[in-house]
Design a protein around this motif. Structure first.
Motif, PDB file in Angstrom:
ATOM      1  N   ILE A   1      33.562  -7.017  36.172  1.00  0.00           N
ATOM      2  CA  ILE A   1      33.863  -5.986  37.173  1.00  0.00           C
ATOM      3  C   ILE A   1      32.836  -4.864  37.084  1.00  0.00           C
ATOM      4  O   ILE A   1      32.320  -4.398  38.104  1.00  0.00           O
ATOM      5  CB  ILE A   1      35.303  -5.445  36.997  1.00  0.00           C
ATOM      6  N   LEU A   2      32.512  -4.463  35.878  1.00  0.00           N
ATOM      7  CA  LEU A   2      31.515  -3.410  35.675  1.00  0.00           C
ATOM      8  C   LEU A   2      30.150  -3.843  36.221  1.00  0.00           C
ATOM      9  O   LEU A   2      29.489  -3.083  36.932  1.00  0.00           O
ATOM     10  CB  LEU A   2      31.424  -3.071  34.186  1.00  0.00           C
TER      11      LEU A   2
ATOM     12  N   THR B   1      30.222  -3.971  40.025  1.00  0.00           N
ATOM     13  CA  THR B   1      30.262  -2.606  40.568  1.00  0.00           C
ATOM     14  C   THR B   1      28.880  -1.975  40.498  1.00  0.00           C
ATOM     15  O   THR B   1      28.403  -1.377  41.471  1.00  0.00           O
ATOM     16  CB  THR B   1      31.296  -1.747  39.816  1.00  0.00           C
TER      17      THR B   1
ATOM     18  N   LEU C   1      36.422 -10.084  31.754  1.00  0.00           N
ATOM     19  CA  LEU C   1      36.746  -9.679  33.119  1.00  0.00           C
ATOM     20  C   LEU C   1      36.299  -8.240  33.364  1.00  0.00           C
ATOM     21  O   LEU C   1      35.710  -7.932  34.404  1.00  0.00           O
ATOM     22  CB  LEU C   1      38.244  -9.832  33.385  1.00  0.00           C
ATOM     23  N   GLN C   2      36.538  -7.371  32.399  1.00  0.00           N
ATOM     24  CA  GLN C   2      36.110  -5.977  32.534  1.00  0.00           C
ATOM     25  C   GLN C   2      34.587  -5.893  32.674  1.00  0.00           C
ATOM     26  O   GLN C   2      34.072  -5.133  33.499  1.00  0.00           O
ATOM     27  CB  GLN C   2      36.578  -5.157  31.328  1.00  0.00           C
ATOM     28  N   ASP C   3      33.868  -6.679  31.869  1.00  0.00           N
ATOM     29  CA  ASP C   3      32.405  -6.695  31.938  1.00  0.00           C
ATOM     30  C   ASP C   3      31.921  -7.188  33.298  1.00  0.00           C
ATOM     31  O   ASP C   3      30.956  -6.652  33.859  1.00  0.00           O
ATOM     32  CB  ASP C   3      31.808  -7.571  30.831  1.00  0.00           C
TER      33      ASP C   3
ATOM     34  N   ASP D   1      41.000 -13.056  27.327  1.00  0.00           N
ATOM     35  CA  ASP D   1      39.639 -12.509  27.339  1.00  0.00           C
ATOM     36  C   ASP D   1      39.493 -11.447  28.437  1.00  0.00           C
ATOM     37  O   ASP D   1      38.709 -11.589  29.364  1.00  0.00           O
ATOM     38  CB  ASP D   1      38.611 -13.633  27.537  1.00  0.00           C
ATOM     39  N   ILE D   2      40.263 -10.403  28.296  1.00  0.00           N
ATOM     40  CA  ILE D   2      40.230  -9.295  29.262  1.00  0.00           C
ATOM     41  C   ILE D   2      38.856  -8.624  29.249  1.00  0.00           C
ATOM     42  O   ILE D   2      38.362  -8.175  30.290  1.00  0.00           O
ATOM     43  CB  ILE D   2      41.341  -8.266  28.947  1.00  0.00           C
ATOM     44  N   GLU D   3      38.217  -8.567  28.095  1.00  0.00           N
ATOM     45  CA  GLU D   3      36.904  -7.911  27.985  1.00  0.00           C
ATOM     46  C   GLU D   3      35.873  -8.552  28.904  1.00  0.00           C
ATOM     47  O   GLU D   3      35.074  -7.854  29.520  1.00  0.00           O
ATOM     48  CB  GLU D   3      36.398  -7.933  26.539  1.00  0.00           C
TER      49      GLU D   3
END
Length: 108
Positions: A76-77, A80, A72-74, A68-70
């Motif tokens: 981080i976004l 940030t 983690l990306q969400d 579930d990389i998505e």
């Protein structure tokens, strides 16, 4: 009468120079101050300074899921964006003292 006007002008210029130095010092201090943005209940933390430079990204191990990389990306976004919003607020709080009563679009 003219003489008083020149004296007031010189006084005003000195005040402007003093304010300019104080603004410059405040800008430099913003680089030293940090804010933290978080997401996922603290699973991802982003540290930024008052100049909106990202200094650090912390990711807790348990949130790293290769399937579930998505997510983690969400996170981080989101962290940030939270940090950058807080950096904006810090800059506005710090620099706003110089613009009280002034309505100059785009100044800060």
């Amino acid at each position: 009468m003219m003489r008083g006007g020149m004296g007031n002008m010189q006084k005003m210029l000195k005040q402007m120079q003093k304010m300019q130095k104080e603004m410059q010092k405040a800008q430099e201090e913003l680089a030293e101050k940090t804010v933290e943005g978080t997401a996922g209940g603290g699973m991802v933390t982003v540290v930024a300074n008052g100049h909106k430079q990202i200094l650090e990204v912390k990711i807790k191990e348990e949130v790293v899921d290769p399937d579930d990389i998505e997510m983690l990306q969400d996170l981080i976004l989101a962290a940030t964006n939270d940090a950058l919003k807080k950096a904006d607020e810090l800059a506005n709080d710090t620099m706003g003292q110089f613009t009280k009563g002034l309505n100059i679009p785009g100044l800060f």
